[in-house]
Design a protein around this motif. Sequence first.
Motif, PDB file in Angstrom:
ATOM      1  N   LEU A 979       0.842  -1.303   0.156  1.00  0.00           N
ATOM      2  CA  LEU A 979       0.016  -0.131  -0.022  1.00  0.00           C
ATOM      3  C   LEU A 979       0.854   1.194  -0.128  1.00  0.00           C
ATOM      4  O   LEU A 979       0.461   2.230  -0.818  1.00  0.00           O
ATOM      5  N   LEU A1013      -6.275  -2.363  -3.827  1.00  0.00           N
ATOM      6  CA  LEU A1013      -6.598  -1.034  -2.972  1.00  0.00           C
ATOM      7  C   LEU A1013      -8.048  -1.336  -2.544  1.00  0.00           C
ATOM      8  O   LEU A1013      -8.313  -0.909  -1.372  1.00  0.00           O
ATOM      9  N   CYS A1016      -7.973  -3.454   0.474  1.00  0.00           N
ATOM     10  CA  CYS A1016      -7.425  -2.610   1.555  1.00  0.00           C
ATOM     11  C   CYS A1016      -8.263  -1.889   2.313  1.00  0.00           C
ATOM     12  O   CYS A1016      -8.363  -1.804   3.637  1.00  0.00           O
ATOM     13  N   ALA A1075      -6.376   4.837   1.682  1.00  0.00           N
ATOM     14  CA  ALA A1075      -6.891   3.650   0.961  1.00  0.00           C
ATOM     15  C   ALA A1075      -7.750   4.114   0.046  1.00  0.00           C
ATOM     16  O   ALA A1075      -7.826   3.741  -1.082  1.00  0.00           O
ATOM     17  N   HIS A1079      -7.863   4.256  -4.019  1.00  0.00           N
ATOM     18  CA  HIS A1079      -8.633   3.346  -4.747  1.00  0.00           C
ATOM     19  C   HIS A1079      -9.589   4.040  -5.950  1.00  0.00           C
ATOM     20  O   HIS A1079      -9.819   3.605  -6.975  1.00  0.00           O
TER      21      HIS A1079
END
Length: 1303
Positions: A979, A1013, A1016, A1075, A1079
Amino acid sequence: WETSEWESAWDSGDNKEEEAVEEETTGQSGPWLQDCVVAMSPCSDLLVVAREQKAVFLSAKWRSNDSGREEMTLAVSWTGTLSTDEGECVSSSVCIPLASQKRSSTGRPDWTCVVVGFTSGYVRFYTENGVLLLAQLLHEDPVLRLKCRTYEIPRHPGVTEQHEELSILYPAALVTIDGFSLFQSLRACRNQVARAAAAGSDVIQPPPLAYKKWGLQDMDTIVDHSSVGIMTLCVFDQMKNASILGGFNASVKGSPPAMSQYVTVGGGPYTGFYYAVEGSSQPLLSHVALAVASKLTSALFNAASGWLGWNKNKNEEEAVQKQKPKVEPATPLGIRFGLPDSRRHGESICLSPCNTLAGVTDDFGRVSLLDLARGISIRMWKGYRDAQLGWLQVPEERGDREFSPSASLPRRHALFLVIYAPRRGILEVWAMQQGPRVGAFTVGKHCRLLYAGYRLMGVNSVTSQGWQLHTQQVCLLDPITGALRTVNIPFHLALSDKKSERAKDMHLLKRLTTILRSREVEPDILESEAKSVLLDIKHPAIKKQALESLLSNKNAPVSCLTKVTGALYDVLKQQDPEEVDTALLQLCSSQLKMLQLYSDIQQLHSALLSPTQQDSFEGIEEELSRVGPTLQRYAQLTSRPSVSFAQDSPYSPLPAQAFLSQMECTEDGELRVIRGSETEWNRLGNFMFWGCLCGNSPLHKVCDTLQEAGISPQQLLSLLLSVWLQREKEMLQKPGETVRNLHTLLIALSNMKGAVEESWDTQSISPWWQQVRHTCIQSHNSAAALLAAFVAHRAAKASITSRADSKLQSEWEAVSLELEQWVVFVRQLEDVLVLQTLLLVPPPQGSGGGAAAQCSIKTLMEGGTGGIADSVSKWVFRHNLSPERLKEILQKREDKETGQQVRTQRYELLVAVCQRFPHSLSPDLLFAHCCWEYVVQWNKDPEVRYLSWAVEHLKLVSSPHIQLGISTMMWSTFIVKRLSAAAFLMEKVGKSPKDRLCRRDVGMGDKAATYFLGCCVQLLQILMEADSAVEEVPAPELSVEEAWFGAEGPASIAELALEQRGVHYPLVQHHCLLASLLHSAMTFSLKVKPLSLFDSKGKNAFFRDLTTIQLMPSGDMDPGLISLRQEFLLRVLTAWVQAIDDSSGTSPPPLPSSGPKADWWPSMCLELGSLLQVNPDILRRHLVCELYNQGLDPRAEEVMLEVEDKDVLGSQLLVLTGQRLSYSLLHSQSQTQAAMELLARLPPTLCTWLKAMDPGELRCPLVPLPQTSRLVGRLIEILPENHAQYSLALHLLEAVEALTTED
């Protein structure tokens, strides 16, 4: 010694080379060779036969003989006349192989030069093809002998290195030519001839050779010579010589001079010794070239006049050639001393390879051995008229080295003198110096012994390193058969008698090994040969070695081994006990015992069986029927075909040699099995017991035989269990019968002496039954282990009961610790069998995951508390079982109607396993392990979407404590690194990165990164929810089944999860925010620098350990940052609206749950907005406008209800309506008349306003009129009456209604 014995025992004459000498024979085939000059190259590749003027050269060729074997022959390669002057004949010849100058050479000659001496005094040099290279007249007498000396590698320090040279003997003179200059001249001549031949020009006459010439004095006649080489006297000899030669007052030089020693034979004296002090002779003729250049008319010049015709015309040249060249006078050299014997005349001399001895033949038929250093004769043989001599120097073999006391010193060499007596037709070999005759061979009476006495010319100490000099030392040419034989002598013949006996034994051992190696030997021949060799060998250690090599030979049949060993044993028994080697006797007796046992077992297995009565067997039947279905299923799954190699198979028959190698005899005559590799152990067990288990062999007889042999019951039990477990597949084909046989065998072994201890108290654990359990615990063959446990449990029970009865105790006391162990053990094995059966179910075609896992009690115990869940989670992964499906199965809601039989069978097995392990496979534990398995597999291959299934499994874990722990572990172990890489990469490029950059930095492609993502975000959301719920629920208790207490090994994932520390909620939320931003940017390919949307505190808090408390951003943000954030979120909403646009129908289709069209994007943006201090109402208004702009009016109306600031929204929508109307009235392609008329009717303000509108901003300008009229209706509702544009809205409403009525 008898010659016949030698001929059989020592292989002398392998007909290595044959030759066809095509000479003009004059009818008789006998002694024509005696009149010829014969010379052989030491490399055996060229033979020269010459007589008078003619010569034949024969070269080595390979050819196939009648039986098809390749063999070396000498075939005629050149014939012709050698002499050029009238009346001259060939008188002597040598073939000198010249070493190759190439770096890659390994010691083969480059080419061979043939040197021929003539009666005219000329010496001529030829190539192998008879091309003349060089001719020189060195002395005007016939050439008597040509001899050559080449470089020898010194065997030990202190030996003077000898120079290479060619020596030419005349009746009263000796010429020596230095080998190095000869080598260079011959190479130059050969190149010159080759060039001239290629160019077609005349050959330029080469310059003469450099030589020394001595006039040998004080000897009446000389017929042969030897140039011994340079020698240095010791100081005492030097003083002795000085005083003898110079008298009492002679002075002695400080250092002894180096001298060349020459030995001649002939008459008066019979042998002469000459010494030429180095440096006292005339100069070598190597300065001739200078003389030519300056045209000096010196004696030197005259001597060289033979070739001074370079630049003259042809007539002069011919004239010069006709007159004989002048010959250099010899330097006189007086004899130092000789061996005077007035009536004896020497005929030939042959120098030994070590330059210290020489053999001399004379006209009295004697052969004398001279010591050259002392100048005396040290040995004489009688009765060898016309003898021919040769020498053989034999190095010690590597094998003999081990027995020699001087093993650490350099290799020893033995010297032999070979004498060929033609009158008797016998070839003898004598050991030097005073040794016996070690060999005699009957050969023809007309042979020639060919001994070169030199090797390759042009070799020195540097070039010879690493070379194998392929040279024969002595050859015998038989003109009648055309065979050329070499003489080879084993080194040990030079040793004294005691050592010789040992060496002879080694020779016999070698012979035995050769016989054993050859595959085609008949067993009877092998037996008789082996027997004779073993009985002939005298030395016990070598005898033992020979016996061992026979017993370990794979080709020898058992009967042969038994007979030979038996014969040797009988012989040893008859000897005096004190003389016999005890170790050898013990070896014989123990090997005989083992061979007997092997034969007995083999016979028992091949015997035909009569049916025997069966013992009672009820107890196991019901147990078998209980596990029957599982066994059947297990057997089906294990019988799938697999690849294995035949030679590794434990099922191939066991040869006697393998049997012997696995057995050994103890001091007290008992046999013991040596534990080798697993395969060998299984093969031995197979040999002993498989016949019994199948019911093909008499069980009790086999057991009795083995017991009598003295093998311990513990080893037999181990072998029996190994074969039982190994051959599980065959055993499961008819379990009833094989189990019954196993039971009988086990009882038989238990009843052997030394199996179950007499003193065993039934309250303690028996080592005998513990051995059975220990073996089964480790076995991966669960079915076989379980059946063995059933049998052993029953046998142990019977044994305990019988012991209890014998002690007259009442029944209820016969409960023992032993039986308790068995109950637990059988329960464990049943569990393992069910689990193994599940793990063996093959996955559907095309799914990932390697081979099925093997499990045993040992692996499950060592796998720790989570071992079982771990293996099932791997199975779930291999079978690609979705989390929802797994949840259904665990809730036992099996959908019987759908799904094929295979699938239901598969799931029934899973349910059965879960029922057997209610604690180890509780749903939470299984989901936790599945989640971990999937995330591990995703980490190996991030392109595959395993991570989302890992997150799904994680969602299904009911305990927030476990959820929290696993999320934290997943985050720190696998997620955070990737990440952070994605965030820094996007920050660097300022937009969603391309595939190549993603692969480089994040380790996966751009699509996979987008999906990662998303996962995540979900993971961090689960983490936040679990963190909130932890306080409300107590932590779960993890337990394990009763039978599986005591597991050691790593903690389960759930245990590790419960040990994790709590997280800092704001920090998790902070990461979740990042995140989500990443994304969004990746999903919609937006330009953004994600970390720049945060202040310094926010940036510093990223990617820290979630359990730590970090300084978080608080209070009001910088307006500049907020506007950046707002702009980004607005772009996300715009992108989403564009993604969901579907102009196909009127009713909007339902949106998917993931991807860019997912319905949760707007709500997520609003959530992010509130967290990022962006006004959510701005976002909503933007969304409404975008939806209307896209023509998605129904969705826009839904969102409009939530907008708070309706005035601003009204103004924005009014513009939008104006743009739509402007498009349909002014910009549309189909401008109808009605539309024009309507324009004319509209109020001028509205007309002007519409004309000012730019419909180009609309993404979907063509919207059905009813939708626009609804929009205007909404506008009127939203706008308050006192709004500045309220009247405009009313005009719009009228216009739209008018348009609608027109349509």
